[in-house]
Structures are given as C-alpha cells and as structure tokens.
Motif scaffolding. Structure first.
Motif, short mmCIF file in Angstrom:
data_model
loop_
_atom_site.label_atom_id
_atom_site.label_comp_id
_atom_site.label_asym_id
_atom_site.label_seq_id
_atom_site.Cartn_x
_atom_site.Cartn_y
_atom_site.Cartn_z
N MET A 1 73.66 1.52 50.87
CA MET A 1 72.31 1.96 50.52
C MET A 1 72.37 2.97 49.39
SD MET A 1 69.47 4.11 52.75
CE MET A 1 69.08 2.78 53.88
N PHE A 2 71.42 2.85 48.45
CA PHE A 2 71.25 3.83 47.39
C PHE A 2 70.00 4.65 47.70
CE2 PHE A 2 73.97 0.75 45.49
CZ PHE A 2 74.74 1.44 44.55
N GLN A 3 70.18 5.94 47.86
CA GLN A 3 69.07 6.81 48.18
C GLN A 3 68.61 7.55 46.93
OE1 GLN A 3 67.53 7.18 51.36
NE2 GLN A 3 66.01 8.11 50.00
N PHE A 4 67.39 7.27 46.52
CA PHE A 4 66.78 7.99 45.41
C PHE A 4 65.83 9.04 45.96
CE2 PHE A 4 68.20 3.94 43.75
CZ PHE A 4 68.74 4.27 42.52
N LYS A 5 65.20 9.81 45.10
CA LYS A 5 64.37 10.92 45.57
C LYS A 5 63.17 10.45 46.39
CE LYS A 5 65.60 14.42 42.14
NZ LYS A 5 65.17 15.25 41.00
N GLN A 6 62.57 9.33 46.02
CA GLN A 6 61.36 8.90 46.71
C GLN A 6 61.47 7.53 47.37
OE1 GLN A 6 57.58 9.62 44.76
NE2 GLN A 6 58.48 11.11 43.37
N PHE A 7 62.61 6.87 47.27
CA PHE A 7 62.79 5.56 47.91
C PHE A 7 64.27 5.27 48.07
CE2 PHE A 7 62.64 4.75 43.35
CZ PHE A 7 63.69 3.87 43.13
N SER A 8 64.56 4.26 48.87
CA SER A 8 65.95 3.84 49.05
C SER A 8 66.07 2.35 48.75
CB SER A 8 66.44 4.12 50.48
OG SER A 8 65.64 3.43 51.43
N ILE A 9 67.28 1.91 48.40
CA ILE A 9 67.54 0.53 48.01
C ILE A 9 68.74 -0.01 48.79
CG2 ILE A 9 68.48 -0.92 46.17
CD1 ILE A 9 65.65 -0.50 45.63
N GLU A 213 80.78 15.50 28.48
CA GLU A 213 82.18 15.88 28.68
C GLU A 213 82.69 15.26 29.97
OE1 GLU A 213 84.03 17.52 26.56
OE2 GLU A 213 82.36 17.72 25.15
N GLY A 214 83.83 14.56 29.89
CA GLY A 214 84.42 13.95 31.08
C GLY A 214 83.47 12.96 31.71
N GLU A 215 83.24 13.12 33.02
CA GLU A 215 82.35 12.23 33.75
C GLU A 215 80.94 12.81 33.90
OE1 GLU A 215 83.17 9.08 34.63
OE2 GLU A 215 84.97 9.57 33.47
N THR A 216 80.70 13.94 33.28
CA THR A 216 79.39 14.59 33.38
C THR A 216 78.35 13.83 32.58
OG1 THR A 216 80.46 16.74 33.59
CG2 THR A 216 78.13 16.73 33.01
N TRP A 217 77.20 13.60 33.18
CA TRP A 217 76.11 12.93 32.47
C TRP A 217 75.57 13.84 31.37
CZ3 TRP A 217 73.13 10.87 37.36
CH2 TRP A 217 73.80 9.74 37.84
N SER A 218 75.14 13.24 30.29
CA SER A 218 74.59 14.00 29.18
C SER A 218 73.25 14.61 29.56
CB SER A 218 74.40 13.09 27.96
OG SER A 218 73.36 12.15 28.21
N PRO A 219 72.84 15.70 28.90
CA PRO A 219 71.52 16.30 29.18
C PRO A 219 70.38 15.31 28.97
CG PRO A 219 72.87 17.81 27.89
CD PRO A 219 73.62 16.51 27.94
N GLU A 220 70.50 14.41 27.97
CA GLU A 220 69.43 13.45 27.69
C GLU A 220 69.28 12.44 28.82
OE1 GLU A 220 70.98 15.33 24.12
OE2 GLU A 220 71.99 14.11 25.65
N TYR A 221 70.41 11.96 29.35
CA TYR A 221 70.35 11.00 30.46
C TYR A 221 69.82 11.69 31.72
CZ TYR A 221 71.62 7.33 33.73
OH TYR A 221 71.58 6.35 34.70
N LYS A 222 70.23 12.91 31.96
CA LYS A 222 69.73 13.66 33.11
C LYS A 222 68.22 13.85 33.01
CE LYS A 222 73.90 16.38 34.13
NZ LYS A 222 74.47 17.75 34.16
N ALA A 223 67.74 14.18 31.83
CA ALA A 223 66.31 14.40 31.65
C ALA A 223 65.52 13.13 31.89
CB ALA A 223 66.04 14.93 30.24
N PHE A 228 64.53 10.52 39.69
CA PHE A 228 65.02 9.49 40.60
C PHE A 228 66.32 9.88 41.31
CE2 PHE A 228 62.55 7.47 37.24
CZ PHE A 228 61.59 6.82 38.00
N TYR A 229 67.30 10.36 40.59
CA TYR A 229 68.60 10.64 41.21
C TYR A 229 68.53 11.90 42.07
CZ TYR A 229 71.01 7.19 38.28
OH TYR A 229 71.45 6.03 37.67
N LEU A 230 69.09 11.82 43.26
CA LEU A 230 69.06 12.95 44.20
C LEU A 230 69.80 14.17 43.66
CD1 LEU A 230 69.69 11.22 47.65
CD2 LEU A 230 67.61 12.40 46.92
N LYS A 231 70.90 13.94 42.94
CA LYS A 231 71.75 15.07 42.53
C LYS A 231 71.23 15.77 41.29
CE LYS A 231 75.07 12.04 40.16
NZ LYS A 231 76.49 11.64 40.11
#
Length: 232
Positions: A1-9, A213-223, A228-231
């Motif tokens: 299961m993928f848990q997003f902020k407002q729904f799960s898949i 950097e590394g496996e960290t998501w970019s600020p643009e992708y996070k924004a 949606f993403y819980l983290k």
C-alpha cells in the motif's frame, strides 16, 4: 500500500505500479478550469485520485482502464477515498469510450514502448506498450472527446515525446506547456510533460530535476508534490 496525505493506493494486482511519472502528471497538470476530466489508462487510479484532491466538489472524473484487474483495483481505491462519488471508474478502452459530454481536460500516462521487445506478462505488455493504444489513437480520440477549449496532458519519455508533439500538431493540438524532467542534473533528460490545446497561446517551458544532492529530492520536486507525499 502507498499512503499519501489524503488517500491510499493498493496496486498489487495492477500491471503497472505507482511510479514517479503518474505522481508528476497528477501534481503538474493545470486543473484550474476543469469541471469534467477524463483519465485514460488510469491503472490503479492514482492520477484520478490526485486530481480529485486538487479540484472542487463539483468536478467529475471519468477514469477508464483496458485491463480488468487494474480497473477493479482502481475502483476499490476510489471507493476507499473521500471522493468516490466524484470518480467513475470504467473497464473500457479509449477507442470504445463514448462520453456523454465533452471534457475540459484529458490526462494520460500512456503506453510508451513502441518497438521494444514485449515483456512476458500480457497484462504488463498492454500497460507498457503502444499496441493497445497508439499515440495516434490517443490523439485522435482526445480530439473527439475534448471541448474546443479543452486540454490534453501527457507524460512521455524524451524521444517519444518529440514524436507525440509532431503528431498532435497535425490534428490541431498546440503544445502550450512543457516540463523537461531529469532524474539528476548530470544525466540526459528522461521525461516530457506536455499540455496541448486547440487555442494558440504562448508556450510555457520549464524544467525540473528529481534529485539534488545524493538521494535527496530537489526543492522544486518537493514543492510540486508536497500536498501528496507524507514525508514532505
């Protein structure tokens, strides 16, 4: 299961699993004027659910899927969400789909392998290869189902994306938004996200990199995906 902020898949019975392409398209597409939306090849239903989260209560979403098990799981995912009454999941090909009215927005994360070897799973082949839905068919049926001021939005690999733009232009669809997507700054471009309309406009061209950097998501992708993403 993928848990997003407002729904799960749940996608364990789906030919194609939840991936970055679908999340990108669901978060990026312009839904500001859309009241009736069609999700072509909904898979597990993730894009339909993302668009339901992003739109008002009066927006209706048709989600069609040619693979029966995917359609069943998409319906289950929809029914477990707070937007079940707004999403209609149908086991149906785009070629055979007869909408009762035209759409403001059509979205698709379409099959994209054209000449590569078919995978051993028939279901996975349908989901990933253009044999069941060619780009020309997607374009032709989108022009059939769109309102005059409607939009078509897709996510595609780099080479196939350029071919798609040329095919769309022949049918009068003009690219008005595009996002060049890279997994890392030092790697070649991997994806295009496009929005097309029949009405000429100044095109908005953007680019985005997934990893900083590394496996960290970019600020643009996070924004883009923070709703949606819980983290995030």
């Amino acid at each position: 299961m993928f848990q997003f902020k407002q729904f799960s898949i749940e996608d364990d019975r789906c030919a194609m699993k939840v991936g970055t392409d679908a999340v990108l398209l669901g978060a990026w597409v312009d839904v500001s004027k859309a009241k009736k939306i069609l999700d072509v090849g909904t898979g597990c239903g993730i894009i339909a659910l993302m668009l339901a989260q992003r739109t008002d209560e009066d927006v209706r979403i048709d989600a069609i899927e040619i693979e029966k098990q995917d359609a069943i799981q998409a319906l289950e995912n929809s029914n477990q969400s707070t937007w079940a009454k707004r999403i209609k999941v149908t086991h149906q090909s785009l070629q055979g789909f007869k909408g009762t009215e035209s759409f403001d927005l059509i979205v698709s994360n379409p099959p994209y392998f054209i000449n590569s070897q078919l995978p051993p799973s028939i279901d996975r082949a349908k989901a990933r290869h253009t044999h069941s839905l060619s780009y020309q068919e997607l374009i032709d049926h989108s022009t059939r189902l769109l309102k005059n001021e409607g939009r078509l939005a897709v996510v595609l690999p780099y080479i196939e994306g350029k071919d798609f733009v040329n095919l769309a232009s022949i049918r009068g669809l003009i690219c008005v938004r595009q996002l060049a997507f890279y997994s890392r700054r030092e790697k070649p471009q991997e994806r295009w996200l496009f929005e097309f309309t029949f009405i000429p406009q100044t095109m908005v061209a953007e680019q985005m990199i997934l990893h900083g950097e590394g496996e960290t998501w970019s600020p643009e992708y996070k924004a883009l995906t923070k709703s949606f993403y819980l983290k995030l």
